[in-house]
Design a protein around this motif. Structure first.
Motif, mmCIF file in Angstrom:
data_model
loop_
_atom_site.group_PDB
_atom_site.id
_atom_site.type_symbol
_atom_site.label_atom_id
_atom_site.label_comp_id
_atom_site.label_asym_id
_atom_site.label_seq_id
_atom_site.Cartn_x
_atom_site.Cartn_y
_atom_site.Cartn_z
ATOM 1 N N ALA A 10 33.672 -19.796 38.634
ATOM 2 C CA ALA A 10 34.755 -19.020 39.237
ATOM 3 C C ALA A 10 35.995 -18.975 38.349
ATOM 4 O O ALA A 10 36.794 -18.035 38.440
ATOM 5 N N ILE A 11 36.132 -19.962 37.447
ATOM 6 C CA ILE A 11 37.317 -19.987 36.598
ATOM 7 C C ILE A 11 37.349 -18.791 35.647
ATOM 8 O O ILE A 11 38.421 -18.390 35.170
ATOM 9 N N LYS A 12 36.185 -18.185 35.399
ATOM 10 C CA LYS A 12 36.127 -17.037 34.500
ATOM 11 C C LYS A 12 36.875 -15.817 35.056
ATOM 12 O O LYS A 12 37.158 -14.885 34.299
ATOM 13 N N ARG A 13 37.193 -15.854 36.346
ATOM 14 C CA ARG A 13 37.897 -14.722 36.955
ATOM 15 C C ARG A 13 39.396 -14.982 37.129
ATOM 16 O O ARG A 13 40.098 -14.127 37.667
ATOM 17 N N THR A 14 39.857 -16.143 36.684
ATOM 18 C CA THR A 14 41.268 -16.484 36.865
ATOM 19 C C THR A 14 42.128 -15.856 35.769
ATOM 20 O O THR A 14 41.655 -15.623 34.657
ATOM 21 N N PRO A 15 43.405 -15.578 36.060
ATOM 22 C CA PRO A 15 44.285 -14.963 35.061
ATOM 23 C C PRO A 15 44.407 -15.780 33.783
ATOM 24 O O PRO A 15 44.426 -15.215 32.680
ATOM 25 N N GLY A 16 44.488 -17.110 33.886
ATOM 26 C CA GLY A 16 44.619 -17.941 32.694
ATOM 27 C C GLY A 16 43.418 -17.821 31.787
ATOM 28 O O GLY A 16 43.555 -17.721 30.559
ATOM 29 N N PHE A 17 42.234 -17.818 32.383
ATOM 30 C CA PHE A 17 41.002 -17.680 31.603
ATOM 31 C C PHE A 17 40.933 -16.307 30.939
ATOM 32 O O PHE A 17 40.658 -16.188 29.737
ATOM 33 N N LEU A 18 41.188 -15.266 31.715
ATOM 34 C CA LEU A 18 41.084 -13.901 31.199
ATOM 35 C C LEU A 18 42.093 -13.653 30.073
ATOM 36 O O LEU A 18 41.788 -12.983 29.081
ATOM 37 N N SER A 19 43.284 -14.217 30.224
ATOM 38 C CA SER A 19 44.312 -14.056 29.189
ATOM 39 C C SER A 19 43.895 -14.738 27.898
ATOM 40 O O SER A 19 44.036 -14.168 26.806
ATOM 41 N N LEU A 20 43.369 -15.959 27.999
ATOM 42 C CA LEU A 20 42.939 -16.695 26.809
ATOM 43 C C LEU A 20 41.746 -16.013 26.148
ATOM 44 O O LEU A 20 41.680 -15.897 24.920
ATOM 45 N N ARG A 21 40.809 -15.548 26.958
ATOM 46 C CA ARG A 21 39.652 -14.842 26.402
ATOM 47 C C ARG A 21 40.094 -13.600 25.640
ATOM 48 O O ARG A 21 39.618 -13.340 24.524
ATOM 49 N N ALA A 22 41.012 -12.831 26.211
ATOM 50 C CA ALA A 22 41.491 -11.617 25.551
ATOM 51 C C ALA A 22 42.196 -11.948 24.239
ATOM 52 O O ALA A 22 42.016 -11.247 23.232
ATOM 53 N N ARG A 23 42.990 -13.011 24.243
ATOM 54 C CA ARG A 23 43.703 -13.413 23.024
ATOM 55 C C ARG A 23 42.722 -13.752 21.905
ATOM 56 O O ARG A 23 42.898 -13.318 20.756
ATOM 57 N N ILE A 24 41.689 -14.508 22.240
ATOM 58 C CA ILE A 24 40.724 -14.922 21.212
ATOM 59 C C ILE A 24 39.860 -13.743 20.775
ATOM 60 O O ILE A 24 39.552 -13.590 19.586
ATOM 61 N N GLU A 25 39.486 -12.888 21.727
ATOM 62 C CA GLU A 25 38.715 -11.691 21.354
ATOM 63 C C GLU A 25 39.509 -10.810 20.402
ATOM 64 O O GLU A 25 38.950 -10.258 19.429
ATOM 65 N N ASP A 26 40.804 -10.682 20.635
ATOM 66 C CA ASP A 26 41.652 -9.895 19.737
ATOM 67 C C ASP A 26 41.692 -10.522 18.344
ATOM 68 O O ASP A 26 41.673 -9.808 17.329
ATOM 69 N N LEU A 27 41.747 -11.852 18.279
ATOM 70 C CA LEU A 27 41.755 -12.546 16.990
ATOM 71 C C LEU A 27 40.442 -12.320 16.237
ATOM 72 O O LEU A 27 40.445 -12.039 15.036
ATOM 73 N N VAL A 28 39.332 -12.445 16.952
ATOM 74 C CA VAL A 28 38.023 -12.237 16.316
ATOM 75 C C VAL A 28 37.913 -10.810 15.802
ATOM 76 O O VAL A 28 37.479 -10.567 14.669
ATOM 77 N N ARG A 29 38.330 -9.869 16.629
ATOM 78 C CA ARG A 29 38.258 -8.457 16.240
ATOM 79 C C ARG A 29 39.158 -8.175 15.035
ATOM 80 O O ARG A 29 38.769 -7.460 14.099
ATOM 81 N N ALA A 30 40.344 -8.764 15.020
ATOM 82 C CA ALA A 30 41.274 -8.552 13.914
ATOM 83 C C ALA A 30 40.733 -9.119 12.615
ATOM 84 O O ALA A 30 40.847 -8.493 11.549
ATOM 85 N N GLN A 31 40.122 -10.303 12.677
ATOM 86 C CA GLN A 31 39.583 -10.913 11.461
ATOM 87 C C GLN A 31 38.406 -10.097 10.935
ATOM 88 O O GLN A 31 38.252 -9.906 9.729
ATOM 89 N N HIS A 32 37.579 -9.605 11.843
ATOM 90 C CA HIS A 32 36.438 -8.790 11.433
ATOM 91 C C HIS A 32 36.927 -7.481 10.797
ATOM 92 O O HIS A 32 36.389 -7.031 9.777
ATOM 93 N N HIS A 33 37.952 -6.869 11.387
ATOM 94 C CA HIS A 33 38.483 -5.615 10.862
ATOM 95 C C HIS A 33 39.089 -5.821 9.482
ATOM 96 O O HIS A 33 38.873 -5.016 8.564
ATOM 97 N N THR A 34 39.831 -6.915 9.312
ATOM 98 C CA THR A 34 40.437 -7.220 8.015
ATOM 99 C C THR A 34 39.383 -7.420 6.939
ATOM 100 O O THR A 34 39.489 -6.910 5.824
ATOM 101 N N ALA A 35 38.306 -8.146 7.310
ATOM 102 C CA ALA A 35 37.219 -8.365 6.356
ATOM 103 C C ALA A 35 36.540 -7.063 5.981
ATOM 104 O O ALA A 35 36.175 -6.828 4.829
ATOM 105 N N GLY A 36 36.365 -6.172 6.975
ATOM 106 C CA GLY A 36 35.756 -4.875 6.703
ATOM 107 C C GLY A 36 36.577 -4.040 5.738
ATOM 108 O O GLY A 36 36.043 -3.352 4.854
ATOM 109 N N GLN A 37 37.906 -4.095 5.891
ATOM 110 C CA GLN A 37 38.773 -3.348 4.973
ATOM 111 C C GLN A 37 38.676 -3.910 3.556
ATOM 112 O O GLN A 37 38.686 -3.173 2.579
#
Length: 263
Positions: free
Chosen positions: A233-260
């Motif tokens: 159930a913690i996966k639906r909490t605001p704290g969890f969702l916020s942290l997941r989004a932050r890390i997903e953005d970091l992963v996506r940014a690093q992948h994009h930078t490497a691609g460039q």
């Protein structure tokens, strides 16, 4: 970290040859994992996650830096590290019970202690009633439970998980996430896990390390500020969702930078 470093990865680099090219897979990786910690490593394809785990397991050697477990340099595989790979790691001719006992047969452990450990870890992973089954009679999730029990029965200093739930369906995967977190809490084993699944990393880990892609470098080391007791159930909490989004953005940014950089 919550204590003295048990696993110490110091300025580790790894080069290898691929199709006639010199490839730098990891560059200057430094991580310290305290005894009893659960550390998850995330990153896009090409970030060197599994390469790093292979080096810690002693299946390969760094071309730079060094890795120690409890102050002892890693020079090859050893009983102080238990590895659970992605899939297909069981011996098909051995029953569940004998698969779990396999590593213990290679250690100076007497029959009574061996039987005690096998019984305990079968119970801990919910496999007691399947002890006489063969791997082909098990579901994918049950097979991974056996692999986890086998690794833990040797009571390693560090449990290494290489995307062990990646091939499972969503429901089974979540069941296994709950299981591995409960086993970690019950045993106090230090865990290093690599996964491409950010949600999984946030649910399981006390820390999440994000690796850059090509070559793998530490881009971020993030504390998971969530309650120690977690259910799905913690996966639906605001704290969890916020942290997941932050890390997903970091992963996506690093992948994009490497691609460039390589495009």
């Amino acid at each position: 970290m919550t204590g003295t470093a048990l696993l110490d990865i110091q300025d580790v680099g790894k080069r290898f040859q691929a199709r006639g090219r010199d490839v730098l897979a990891l560059d200057g990786i430094s991580l310290r994992v305290a005894r009893g910690d659960f550390l998850c490593v995330c990153g896009a394809s090409g970030s060197g996650k599994s390469t790093l785990l292979s080096l810690v397991a002693g299946l390969d050697t760094p071309t730079a830096g060094r890795i120690t477990v409890d102050g002892v340099p890693v020079t090859g595989p050893g009983p102080d590290r238990g590895l659970v790979p992605q899939a297909d790691s069981l011996y098909p001719w051995r029953t569940v019970e004998r698969n779990v006992a396999f590593g213990l047969e290679l250690l100076p452990v007497g029959p009574a202690e061996r039987a005690r450990r096998v019984d305990w870890y079968l119970a801990e992973t919910g496999l007691s009633e399947l002890r006489n089954s063969l791997p082909r009679q098990l579901s994918g999730g049950q097979q991974q439970r056996v692999a986890i029990a086998r690794a833990l029965a040797c009571e390693p200093e560090v449990l290494l998980l290489d995307e062990p739930f990646g091939a499972l369906d969503v429901q089974t995967k979540e069941d296994m996430q709950v299981l591995i977190r409960q086993v970690w809490q019950d045993t106090g084993t230090t865990v290093l896990m690599v996964t491409h699944d950010v949600e999984e990393a946030v649910f399981l880990g006390q820390r999440v390390v994000v690796l850059e892609s090509g070559p793998g470098r530490v881009a971020a080391d993030i504390a998971v500020d969530l309650p120690a007791e977690r259910d799905l159930a913690i996966k639906r909490t605001p704290g969890f969702l916020s942290l997941r989004a932050r890390i997903e953005d970091l992963v996506r940014a690093q992948h994009h930078t490497a691609g460039q950089a390589t495009g």
